[in-house]
Design an enzyme around this catalytic site. Structure first.
Site, PDB file in Angstrom:
ATOM      1  N   LYS A 181     -10.401  -1.073  10.838  1.00 58.41           N
ATOM      2  CA  LYS A 181     -10.545  -2.238   9.959  1.00 58.41           C
ATOM      3  C   LYS A 181     -10.881  -3.504  10.750  1.00 58.41           C
ATOM      4  O   LYS A 181     -11.142  -4.550  10.181  1.00 58.41           O
ATOM      5  CB  LYS A 181      -9.265  -2.456   9.159  1.00 58.41           C
ATOM      6  CG  LYS A 181      -9.030  -1.369   8.102  1.00 58.41           C
ATOM      7  CD  LYS A 181      -8.057  -1.839   7.068  1.00 58.41           C
ATOM      8  CE  LYS A 181      -7.328  -0.713   6.378  1.00 58.41           C
ATOM      9  NZ  LYS A 181      -8.143   0.056   5.443  1.00 58.41           N
TER      10      LYS A 181
ATOM     11  N   HIS B 176       0.871  -1.176   0.000  1.00 57.70           N
ATOM     12  CA  HIS B 176       0.000   0.000   0.000  1.00 57.70           C
ATOM     13  C   HIS B 176       0.913   1.232   0.000  1.00 57.70           C
ATOM     14  O   HIS B 176       2.035   1.163   0.510  1.00 57.70           O
ATOM     15  CB  HIS B 176      -0.818  -0.055   1.298  1.00 57.70           C
ATOM     16  CG  HIS B 176      -1.921   0.955   1.383  1.00 57.70           C
ATOM     17  ND1 HIS B 176      -1.702   2.272   1.705  1.00 57.70           N
ATOM     18  CD2 HIS B 176      -3.262   0.829   1.205  1.00 57.70           C
ATOM     19  CE1 HIS B 176      -2.861   2.907   1.734  1.00 57.70           C
ATOM     20  NE2 HIS B 176      -3.825   2.051   1.432  1.00 57.70           N
TER      21      HIS B 176
ATOM     22  N   ASP C  72       3.004  -4.893   8.083  1.00 59.70           N
ATOM     23  CA  ASP C  72       1.793  -4.078   7.957  1.00 59.70           C
ATOM     24  C   ASP C  72       0.615  -5.050   8.050  1.00 59.70           C
ATOM     25  O   ASP C  72       0.306  -5.762   7.092  1.00 59.70           O
ATOM     26  CB  ASP C  72       1.831  -3.344   6.612  1.00 59.70           C
ATOM     27  CG  ASP C  72       0.483  -2.743   6.217  1.00 59.70           C
ATOM     28  OD1 ASP C  72      -0.495  -2.885   6.981  1.00 59.70           O
ATOM     29  OD2 ASP C  72       0.409  -2.136   5.135  1.00 59.70           O
TER      30      ASP C  72
ATOM     31  N   CYS D 176      -4.834   2.456  -3.692  1.00 62.14           N
ATOM     32  CA  CYS D 176      -3.599   3.018  -3.109  1.00 62.14           C
ATOM     33  C   CYS D 176      -2.413   2.087  -3.316  1.00 62.14           C
ATOM     34  O   CYS D 176      -1.523   1.998  -2.471  1.00 62.14           O
ATOM     35  CB  CYS D 176      -3.758   3.332  -1.631  1.00 62.14           C
ATOM     36  SG  CYS D 176      -4.979   4.580  -1.299  1.00 62.14           S
TER      37      CYS D 176
END
Lengths: 139, 415
Positions: B235, B132, B209, B373
């Site tokens: 999330k 990302h 991540d 993204c």
């Protein structure tokens, strides 16, 4: 026809659609059937990059009118572009610069011209008006 | 296949769970909402909304500051959130849990702070081709400052890391590896444990991540042996504006502070400031207290449903959706890794993702379209973007049937 006369005509056309599907089918048809930019202008210089779809815009001055041609890689965006071109092309630059594009809201397509939509259309309208301004000053 | 899902003993009652998310009962464009964009942000259960309201009604005051009872209660609730997260990801200590605004801020913190301390001219930072932007740009900034270079682990056409290439990319110049656990655009679950082992064999730390992994699977940072693990509250069914940076104590102690201000200091004079201990050294200013409480509640909620049951159920949804969508003429899946989370990215021949997304929206179906993204990744596949449907445990078979029907409709209108 003036910009507002064309806008009113489009609003009138759209009032006949019964639901969103008929409306979008019409826009998609516009997008499919109109080759609206010369291939040579589909380059980096004419590209307005949206996050979602790309738009190419070319302006040309013919006599005292500004002539727009444009295109997009997304068909719905292209359909809306063809409406914008219909309204703003072959008008005098000052009218383009000052145009109030109320028809978009009236035909229920406002969401496509939201800055957060990021499809390149907002930047395109801004760019069209800038051409109007530049060509007004050049006169 | 459809029946398998409802009949399967998934360990939780899907219809009951759906009712716990008030937003899912909304209508969109005159149709019941089908929410298939949980990878962008998930919806919130009632228990979270209640906890936030309870906090503001009964506990609110500033934390770590007041000598009065109310401040103590707010501090306890705030620190309880930290302990819940420690337990949730099995960190060795709650000092290793840093509250940040989200994954993006967590990565920026490490890139900036670790970068200032450890990155020198000619050094290298290793990321993958499926990152990302928030796991690319912070490292570019850090590299630029240090005169270091960003290196990229390539992927194959299925969207899987080329592990053979990794061995060659890990050199004495590599100062850190920063890798996505689950790709937001492709759904690929990366073998992070293996990557970490390879990097550690050469003495290189690894940041993971975990933004897209945390809602879908059990994360044990000690078992992974991750040096840093970063994720966002929103999330994982928690509030927006809160995220977690897990870091091994030894690294966090060596790293300089990121932001300066209140809370992160021990003593301040105009000549010299000494910094507070972990985790407060990295938490300048009044924290997001409703966020720290909320993310703890969300973690507990996930655990109550059961992470294994969630993973199993979502895998069934993924298989069902893949099978159903495969029947659509001209569909092309982007990201076909063997090991995938419940994310499906696709393109329909002769159509643009924006157009498909627009028609789906008119049908009440929320999906993500665009480059997600991950522009370098889209360039890798030479596509402008994709349509992405992502599932959470509150989605059901009907959601997928509506999606399939919607995509068919969009294809027939657009082609």
């Amino acid at each position: 026809m003036t910009i507002n006369e064309i806008q009113d005509e489009i609003i009138d056309d759209f009032s006949m659609f019964g639901d969103w599907m008929e409306k979008y089918e019409y826009i998609i048809d516009l997008g499919k059937t109109l080759p609206i930019i010369d291939e040579q202008y589909k380059d980096e210089d004419h590209l307005i990059k949206g996050c979602q779809s790309k738009v190419w815009l070319h302006a040309d001055k013919q006599g005292n009118k500004v002539v727009f041609t444009a295109d997009s890689d997304a068909i719905i965006t292209k359909g809306i572009i063809s409406l914008l071109v219909k309204v703003l092309s072959e008008q005098n630059p000052e009218a383009v610069k000052d145009a109030d594009l109320y028809f978009i809201d009236k035909i229920g397509l406002k969401e496509h011209l939201s800055p957060t939509r990021s499809n390149g259309l907002v930047s395109m309208v801004k760019q069209m008006k800038l051409y109007g301004l530049a060509l007004t000053q050049a006169q | 296949m459809a029946d398998t899902i409802t009949k399967n003993k998934v360990g939780f009652d899907i219809e009951k769970v759906r009712k716990e998310f008030p937003l899912l009962s909304r209508e969109m464009n005159g149709k019941p909402l089908v929410f298939l964009d949980s990878a962008a942000s998930s919806q919130k259960p009632q228990v979270l909304l209640d906890s936030i309201e309870h906090y503001y009604k009964h506990l609110h005051s500033n934390v770590h500051r007041g000598v009065y009872q109310l401040s103590q209660e707010a501090t306890n609730a705030h620190e309880h959130g930290r302990k819940q997260i420690q337990q949730f990801i099995n960190a060795a200590s709650d000092k290793e849990i840093i509250f940040v605004r989200g994954t993006t801020e967590g990565i920026n913190l490490v890139a900036s702070s670790y970068g200032r301390k450890f990155l020198k001219e000619g050094d290298e930072v290793l990321v993958s081709a499926m990152e990302h932007h928030s796991n690319i740009v912070p490292w570019q900034l850090a590299c630029e400052q240090a005169g270091a270079h960003l290196k990229v682990i390539p992927i194959n056409d299925k969207g899987e890391l080329l592990m053979d290439e990794l061995d060659e990319l890990l050199t004495e110049r590599t100062k850190i590896v920063s890798l996505v656990h689950v790709s937001n655009a492709l759904g690929t679950i990366n073998p992070v444990k293996e990557v970490i082992a390879k990097a550690h064999a050469k003495g290189i730390p690894v940041l993971v991540d975990g933004a897209q992994a945390i809602p879908h699977m059990k994360i044990d940072v000690q078992e992974l042996d991750a040096d840093f693990y970063v994720f966002s509250g929103h999330k994982m069914f928690g509030p927006t504006g809160i995220g977690i940076l897990y870091g091994k104590e030894k690294w966090l102690n060596e790293m300089p502070p990121y932001h300066g201000g209140g809370e992160m200091i021990k003593t301040v004079t105009f000549e010299k400031t000494t910094y507070n201990e972990l985790p407060f050294k990295f938490e300048a200013g009044t924290p997001d207290i409703e966020g720290s409480i909320g993310i703890g509640v969300a973690a507990e909620y996930i655990q109550q449903i059961g992470q294994e049951a969630i993973a199993q159920y979502e895998h069934e949804l993924l298989e069902y959706a893949t099978a159903q969508l495969s029947q659509i003429e001209g569909i092309r899946f982007v990201g076909t890794a063997d090991n995938k989370a419940s994310v499906i990215s696709f393109l329909i021949d002769g159509t643009h993702p924006y157009d498909v997304g627009t028609i789906l929206d008119k049908l009440g179906i929320a999906v993500r379209t665009g480059h997600h993204c991950t522009q370098p990744l889209m360039d890798r596949f030479d596509i402008p973007g994709t349509v992405r449907a992502s599932f959470a445990f509150y989605n059901n078979k009907e959601d997928i049937d509506r999606l399939v029907e919607g995509v068919k409709k969009a294809a027939s209108m657009l082609r």
